[in-house]
Structures are given as C-alpha cells and as structure tokens.
Scaffold this motif. Sequence first.
Motif, PDB file in Angstrom:
ATOM      1  N   VAL A  19       0.824  -1.224   0.000  1.00 13.49           N
ATOM      2  CA  VAL A  19       0.000   0.000   0.000  1.00 13.49           C
ATOM      3  C   VAL A  19       0.856   1.272   0.000  1.00 13.49           C
ATOM      4  CG1 VAL A  19      -2.023  -1.059   1.035  1.00 13.49           C
ATOM      5  CG2 VAL A  19      -0.263  -0.119   2.536  1.00 13.49           C
ATOM      6  N   ILE A  20       2.165   1.143   0.277  1.00 14.33           N
ATOM      7  CA  ILE A  20       3.079   2.281   0.136  1.00 14.33           C
ATOM      8  C   ILE A  20       4.335   1.802  -0.598  1.00 14.33           C
ATOM      9  CG2 ILE A  20       2.302   3.527   2.205  1.00 14.33           C
ATOM     10  CD1 ILE A  20       4.870   2.500   3.618  1.00 14.33           C
ATOM     11  N   THR A  21       5.089   2.762  -1.142  1.00 16.97           N
ATOM     12  CA  THR A  21       6.343   2.437  -1.815  1.00 16.97           C
ATOM     13  C   THR A  21       7.507   2.710  -0.861  1.00 16.97           C
ATOM     14  OG1 THR A  21       6.615   4.675  -2.682  1.00 16.97           O
ATOM     15  CG2 THR A  21       5.343   3.119  -4.032  1.00 16.97           C
ATOM     16  N   GLN A  22       8.669   2.185  -1.207  1.00 13.05           N
ATOM     17  CA  GLN A  22       9.858   2.436  -0.389  1.00 13.05           C
ATOM     18  C   GLN A  22      10.179   3.927  -0.344  1.00 13.05           C
ATOM     19  OE1 GLN A  22      11.795  -0.041   1.340  1.00 13.05           O
ATOM     20  NE2 GLN A  22      12.506   1.859   2.290  1.00 13.05           N
ATOM     21  N   GLU A  23       9.976   4.603  -1.478  1.00 16.63           N
ATOM     22  CA  GLU A  23      10.240   6.041  -1.538  1.00 16.63           C
ATOM     23  C   GLU A  23       9.331   6.812  -0.578  1.00 16.63           C
ATOM     24  OE1 GLU A  23      10.256   9.705  -4.839  1.00 16.63           O
ATOM     25  OE2 GLU A  23       9.571   7.700  -5.415  1.00 16.63           O
ATOM     26  N   GLN A  24       8.038   6.437  -0.548  1.00 20.13           N
ATOM     27  CA  GLN A  24       7.105   7.092   0.370  1.00 20.13           C
ATOM     28  C   GLN A  24       7.483   6.820   1.822  1.00 20.13           C
ATOM     29  OE1 GLN A  24       3.504   5.320  -1.141  1.00 20.13           O
ATOM     30  NE2 GLN A  24       2.972   7.121  -2.374  1.00 20.13           N
ATOM     31  N   LEU A  25       7.914   5.597   2.095  1.00 19.58           N
ATOM     32  CA  LEU A  25       8.329   5.249   3.465  1.00 19.58           C
ATOM     33  C   LEU A  25       9.550   6.059   3.879  1.00 19.58           C
ATOM     34  CD1 LEU A  25       8.155   3.542   6.025  1.00 19.58           C
ATOM     35  CD2 LEU A  25       9.428   1.731   4.849  1.00 19.58           C
ATOM     36  N   LEU A  71       9.777   8.617   6.987  1.00 15.50           N
ATOM     37  CA  LEU A  71      10.756   8.418   8.066  1.00 15.50           C
ATOM     38  C   LEU A  71      11.566   9.693   8.303  1.00 15.50           C
ATOM     39  CD1 LEU A  71      11.939   4.787   7.214  1.00 15.50           C
ATOM     40  CD2 LEU A  71      10.749   5.493   9.313  1.00 15.50           C
ATOM     41  N   GLU A  72      11.903  10.393   7.207  1.00 13.14           N
ATOM     42  CA  GLU A  72      12.600  11.679   7.336  1.00 13.14           C
ATOM     43  C   GLU A  72      11.731  12.693   8.069  1.00 13.14           C
ATOM     44  OE1 GLU A  72      15.667  13.006   6.542  1.00 13.14           O
ATOM     45  OE2 GLU A  72      16.215  10.887   6.342  1.00 13.14           O
ATOM     46  N   SER A  73      10.464  12.713   7.675  1.00 14.65           N
ATOM     47  CA  SER A  73       9.513  13.638   8.300  1.00 14.65           C
ATOM     48  C   SER A  73       9.316  13.297   9.774  1.00 14.65           C
ATOM     49  CB  SER A  73       8.179  13.566   7.554  1.00 14.65           C
ATOM     50  OG  SER A  73       7.263  14.490   8.052  1.00 14.65           O
ATOM     51  N   GLN A  74       9.384  12.005  10.088  1.00  7.69           N
ATOM     52  CA  GLN A  74       9.197  11.561  11.477  1.00  7.69           C
ATOM     53  C   GLN A  74      10.295  12.102  12.391  1.00  7.69           C
ATOM     54  OE1 GLN A  74       9.667   7.352  12.167  1.00  7.69           O
ATOM     55  NE2 GLN A  74       8.199   7.353  13.870  1.00  7.69           N
ATOM     56  N   LYS A  75      11.519  12.174  11.862  1.00  5.97           N
ATOM     57  CA  LYS A  75      12.642  12.706  12.661  1.00  5.97           C
ATOM     58  C   LYS A  75      12.401  14.164  13.056  1.00  5.97           C
ATOM     59  CE  LYS A  75      16.086   9.711  10.455  1.00  5.97           C
ATOM     60  NZ  LYS A  75      17.173   9.681   9.448  1.00  5.97           N
ATOM     61  N   GLU A  76      11.821  14.932  12.114  1.00  5.12           N
ATOM     62  CA  GLU A  76      11.581  16.357  12.372  1.00  5.12           C
ATOM     63  C   GLU A  76      10.360  16.562  13.271  1.00  5.12           C
ATOM     64  OE1 GLU A  76      11.122  18.382   8.641  1.00  5.12           O
ATOM     65  OE2 GLU A  76      12.795  17.300   7.737  1.00  5.12           O
ATOM     66  N   LYS A  77       9.273  15.856  12.968  1.00  7.01           N
ATOM     67  CA  LYS A  77       8.004  16.147  13.638  1.00  7.01           C
ATOM     68  C   LYS A  77       7.798  15.373  14.937  1.00  7.01           C
ATOM     69  CE  LYS A  77       5.748  17.244   9.235  1.00  7.01           C
ATOM     70  NZ  LYS A  77       4.721  16.865   8.252  1.00  7.01           N
ATOM     71  N   LYS A  78       8.609  14.326  15.162  1.00  7.98           N
ATOM     72  CA  LYS A  78       8.502  13.527  16.384  1.00  7.98           C
ATOM     73  C   LYS A  78       7.094  12.952  16.560  1.00  7.98           C
ATOM     74  CE  LYS A  78      12.706  14.853  17.553  1.00  7.98           C
ATOM     75  NZ  LYS A  78      13.838  13.955  17.281  1.00  7.98           N
ATOM     76  N   ARG A  79       6.514  12.506  15.449  1.00 11.72           N
ATOM     77  CA  ARG A  79       5.189  11.885  15.509  1.00 11.72           C
ATOM     78  C   ARG A  79       5.283  10.439  15.063  1.00 11.72           C
ATOM     79  NH1 ARG A  79       2.189  15.466  11.522  1.00 11.72           N
ATOM     80  NH2 ARG A  79       0.518  13.939  11.705  1.00 11.72           N
ATOM     81  N   ARG A  80       4.227   9.686  15.319  1.00 10.43           N
ATOM     82  CA  ARG A  80       4.218   8.282  14.901  1.00 10.43           C
ATOM     83  C   ARG A  80       4.229   8.185  13.384  1.00 10.43           C
ATOM     84  NH1 ARG A  80      -0.139   5.263  18.893  1.00 10.43           N
ATOM     85  NH2 ARG A  80       0.979   5.628  20.843  1.00 10.43           N
ATOM     86  N   LEU A  81       4.895   7.141  12.899  1.00  7.28           N
ATOM     87  CA  LEU A  81       5.031   6.957  11.452  1.00  7.28           C
ATOM     88  C   LEU A  81       3.661   6.824  10.780  1.00  7.28           C
ATOM     89  CD1 LEU A  81       6.995   6.513   9.053  1.00  7.28           C
ATOM     90  CD2 LEU A  81       6.824   4.065   9.514  1.00  7.28           C
ATOM     91  N   GLY A  82       2.760   6.063  11.406  1.00 14.64           N
ATOM     92  CA  GLY A  82       1.424   5.872  10.834  1.00 14.64           C
ATOM     93  C   GLY A  82       0.684   7.183  10.664  1.00 14.64           C
ATOM     94  N   GLU A  83       0.784   8.061  11.664  1.00  8.60           N
ATOM     95  CA  GLU A  83       0.124   9.373  11.601  1.00  8.60           C
ATOM     96  C   GLU A  83       0.653  10.188  10.419  1.00  8.60           C
ATOM     97  OE1 GLU A  83       0.398  11.583  15.229  1.00  8.60           O
ATOM     98  OE2 GLU A  83      -0.220   9.887  16.450  1.00  8.60           O
ATOM     99  N   ILE A  84       1.980  10.145  10.228  1.00 10.21           N
ATOM    100  CA  ILE A  84       2.602  10.920   9.141  1.00 10.21           C
ATOM    101  C   ILE A  84       2.165  10.384   7.780  1.00 10.21           C
ATOM    102  CG2 ILE A  84       4.837  11.439   8.043  1.00 10.21           C
ATOM    103  CD1 ILE A  84       5.957  11.571  10.962  1.00 10.21           C
ATOM    104  N   LEU A  85       2.145   9.052   7.637  1.00  8.31           N
ATOM    105  CA  LEU A  85       1.731   8.456   6.362  1.00  8.31           C
ATOM    106  C   LEU A  85       0.288   8.835   6.015  1.00  8.31           C
ATOM    107  CD1 LEU A  85       3.338   4.926   6.830  1.00  8.31           C
ATOM    108  CD2 LEU A  85       3.931   6.546   5.020  1.00  8.31           C
ATOM    109  N   VAL A  86      -0.574   8.920   7.032  1.00 11.52           N
ATOM    110  CA  VAL A  86      -1.979   9.299   6.804  1.00 11.52           C
ATOM    111  C   VAL A  86      -2.088  10.794   6.500  1.00 11.52           C
ATOM    112  CG1 VAL A  86      -4.255   9.524   7.883  1.00 11.52           C
ATOM    113  CG2 VAL A  86      -2.943   7.412   8.173  1.00 11.52           C
ATOM    114  N   SER A  87      -1.418  11.638   7.316  1.00 12.49           N
ATOM    115  CA  SER A  87      -1.533  13.097   7.123  1.00 12.49           C
ATOM    116  C   SER A  87      -0.921  13.544   5.799  1.00 12.49           C
ATOM    117  CB  SER A  87      -0.877  13.851   8.289  1.00 12.49           C
ATOM    118  OG  SER A  87       0.518  13.607   8.323  1.00 12.49           O
ATOM    119  N   ASP A  88       0.112  12.812   5.314  1.00  9.38           N
ATOM    120  CA  ASP A  88       0.718  13.158   4.021  1.00  9.38           C
ATOM    121  C   ASP A  88      -0.050  12.583   2.829  1.00  9.38           C
ATOM    122  OD1 ASP A  88       2.609  14.546   5.383  1.00  9.38           O
ATOM    123  OD2 ASP A  88       4.265  13.159   5.042  1.00  9.38           O
ATOM    124  N   GLY A  89      -1.117  11.825   3.119  1.00  9.28           N
ATOM    125  CA  GLY A  89      -1.994  11.335   2.056  1.00  9.28           C
ATOM    126  C   GLY A  89      -1.525  10.076   1.351  1.00  9.28           C
TER     127      GLY A  89
END
Length: 566
Positions: free
Chosen positions: A20-26, A30-48
């Motif tokens: 359901v996701i690509t390696q590039e999206q992951l 993961l990069e965004s997770q380092k900055e925002k300090k949020r759960r990976l699942g939340e970031i994947l959903v909020s980024d669409g």
Amino acid sequence: MSLLGRRKMRIGDILLAEGVITQEQLDRALESQKEKKRRLGEILVSDGYITDDVMADALCHQMGYDRANLQDSRIPDDLISMFDVEILKKYTAIPYCYDDRNVNIIRVAMADPMDMLAIDDLSMVTNRMIDPMVATPGEIMVAIDKYYGNAEALKAANDFESERADLFADDEIEAMNDDVNNSPIVQLVNSMIEQAVRQRTSDIHIEALEKKVRVRYRIDGALHERMTYNIKMLPAIVARLKVIGGMDIAEKRKPQDGRITSFVDGREFDIRVSILPTVFGEKVVMRLTNKNALTRDKAELGFNDHDLRLFDHILMNPHGIILVTGPTGSGKSTTLYTALSELNKEDVNIITVEDPVEANVAGINQVQTNVKAGLTFASALRSILRQDPDIIMIGEIRDEETASIAVQASITGHLVVSTLHTNSAASTITRLADMGLPEYLIADSTVGIIAQRLVRRLCPRCKRKVLADEDQLELLGFGKDEQVEIYEPVGCSSCDNNGFKGRIGVYEIMEVTPKVRKVIASGQDAEHIKQAALEEGMYTLRMSATNYVLEGITSVSEMIKVSFDS
C-alpha cells in the motif's frame, strides 16, 4: 502470529509487505518523522499516502489481528467503568469486549495494536490481560465521545461550579467573566467542539433558557439536545468563546460575530461564531466547516448519471453565468467549490470574492470582502475585472449592482459562478429580473442554473421495507391501486436511533438551451420557463427526490421537505 513476532514487525515493513506504500514514500515519511517527532502511521496518513482504513486492514491482514466493529457494537458498562478516559485518549484505545473463553482477558480496540507500552499500562490498570484489536483513530475517538463524552463534560461543569462556590458568592459570579482561562471552562468548550465534530454536526447551539443552558447539535439538518448546564455557567462559556473568536468580551448588549480555527483529530475546522443577546443571556451559534470537505470529487455530491452529464456540459462553457441556488445549509458552497476545483487548471486565472472565504484552494486567488474598508462584492468585482481573470466566483449575488457587474463580466468573455437564494432553477431567472436586469441580458448571459437541497439518507442497517399507502402513492405519482415498495426509518445504534445517517444532494439542473433562452428573453414567468426546461430534459427537485425514495435512499417525509412547493 506470536506476540513476540508481532513486536518485531514494524509498521513501515507491514505496509510495504501489503503493497500500500512504496519504499520512496516510506523513506520520505521516516525523514519527516525525525523532524516532527510523531508516529510513522500518523505521518503516512496526514501526508496522504494511505488512509486510516487502509492501515487498519493492513495490520489485520499481515499481523492476524481482528478488526473491531465499534459502530455496531454495545460495549458493556462494567468494561467502560474500568478505564479512565485520560489513559484511553493517551493511547487512542477503548475496551471492546471480554474474551469469549476467559473473562480475565479484555479485548481492546487500538489504533496501534503493537504499542507494547500501552498494552502494559492498560493491563496494569485493570489487572487483566489485554488482547489488542484494530480500529482507526477516528472510530476510537467517536466511541470515546459516545461512552465518556457526557461524563467528561459534566466533570468539567462540576469542577467549574465547585471552584466558583469556594471563591465567590452567587451574586459575584457574573463579575468573574474576565477569568476566561479557567481550565474547566476551556476543557468544556474544547470538549463541546470535539464531540460536535465527531458526531458530524454542522451547527452548535448554546441557548440561554430561564434556569439552564441548553446545548444542541444540528446533525444531518435536525437539532438534537446533547447537554444542559446550570445557567450560572453561561457567562464563562460565552466569555471563553469571545476570547478565542476575537470578539469584545465586555460587550454584552450587541450581536457579535467571530471566527475560530480548531484542529480535531488532525483535521482543520473553520468555526463561524454568532452571538446574540436574548432575554436570559447571550445565545451562541457556531457553524462548523471542515475546510477539506468543501472541495470534493463531483462523484461524491450525489449527482445521478443524467445530472452529472448536464453538470459537466454546463462547466464546459467558456463564458456565461452559472448559478447555484437554494436555502441556507443546502450545500451550495460545496457544489461551488467542487465546480471551481474542476475548472482549476494551470492555464486559467481564477479569482473569487467571498464573505467569508470558506476554504482555501491552492491555485485560486481568493478575496475576502471588508465592508468597513469599502471592499464590497461590487467594488471587489470592478477591481477583479482589471486582474485579467478567466473565471470569477462571487460568493453570493445580493443586489442589483453585483448582478449587473456579473452579467457584464459574463458577456465580455468571462465565466462567472455564483449563488443566489431562490426556491427553484426557473424562479432564479425571475429573481434576477426583479433585481432590475433586462430579460434579454439574463437570457444572453446565463448558461446554467443548479437548484439544490439536501435530504437525509436512510440508515442502511435498520431501514424497513413497506408498501406505500394511498397518500404516499399520490405523492410519488402512482395510482392508488399500485403496489410500490418504499423504505421508512427505524433507528439503531449505528444511526444513534435516528433512522437516518448522512445526507445526499437533490438537484434540479436547468441548462439554458436555445429554446429556454428564447422563453427567458420574451419575459415569460417562472412557470413557462420551467415548462420549457422540462421539455429540454430537466429533472425537477420533486422528480429527483422521488427517484431517491424509490431507490430506498431516503423517505417520503424527506422528499416532501425538499419539494413541498413543487
């Protein structure tokens, strides 16, 4: 799968394995997770990249978890009383049921069933084993509101009352309106807004009665009482809303308007606040708008195939006026923004003038009217015409001046879309004529009119099939001896015992064909215009609503509401 195996799997690997996701999206997440300090699942959903439902299904499929059906299940009261609402909100979890074979095991619906810290904490609280199940964060928060919401609101109200009783005599409470940072009131107002959002509310009414404050939510067009408080709480509630809405806290004798931006479950809501002095105190009405919900795909609006073809054909016009009409709360703004989204391409310049701007749309230039500064619809339109526009959207045509400029703009090669408050497509033409516009100009400039209403959908889980009686047969256009099956509302846990769940648009789309244009130009009344449009293939609101009844989408009573004058 063993608990240890579940622990070792990571959410990113699960979603990759599910495809359901690509390696590039992951990697990006993961990069965004380092900055925002949020759960990976939340970031994947909020980024669409995925939706909550997709993630929940992936966890069930890959990890062997069960999916919790929170909507249709009744959670036992003793389970609810075991858990404090704060820990459930902390971990986005809610107890679901006991294990079939062992009452010492509690099945808990969780947004992240692999959160071992959460499972350990919940186990310690209850002194029982926790068996995680999967549900989306939205489903869990709706359930928490359903089972704990009123208790939370009452606790905040009681906290407020006890604090005030300790500090002040009754006659001094009124004087303490300025103390708006009082935490129970902040909590109460936040809880009110959050609960309203999760219950699909369009308006919150906070009403001052003689001895109490009544809170009602408008859900699917109907008002439902949700809570009552002591009348002494009203000044503090209103003061809190005035502060966050940017209003004058000291002014209690005049009506006031304000705006609040609120984030609930990761979604941004624009809340328009209206305060009106009444006999027993100030009444507050808050209109909630989900900024993302206004720009929908046209397929979600409820057009049938015939109406969708007409809608697309009207939007293809390079110039002219397209009007969307209907009463307040009939979905005009949603249709208007959907039309703009369809037209929003790189090679066109779209400018809007609105009061207020209801949703920000990327790639569109939006102007907010400001009467105090002299920026009215008419003055803004004159300036817009010097901005080389291709498409102009006017929030509402309210007077002859605005209507006249809109007509002139459409004749000189612009596409103009706007709204008007009229009952039907044909009567929109006569309304423009009443504003002082010549019929020949109306005929020349108008390319299409969409009259619309919203009807409540019957709950698909509990609606009941019945045979239409004589009165209903007559309303539906059948003979009294015919056998016609229709559905009526019942009520169940899924629809909060209302019998209805959600709404759908009913449309009357009048394309201004050469024949209709000729009738308009000759100055005929609304009835003659309607007859010409019917001959050209228009479906009236009554006809469209009748089809919904026969398809089992809505009831006869809802059909009557939207087409009473037909």
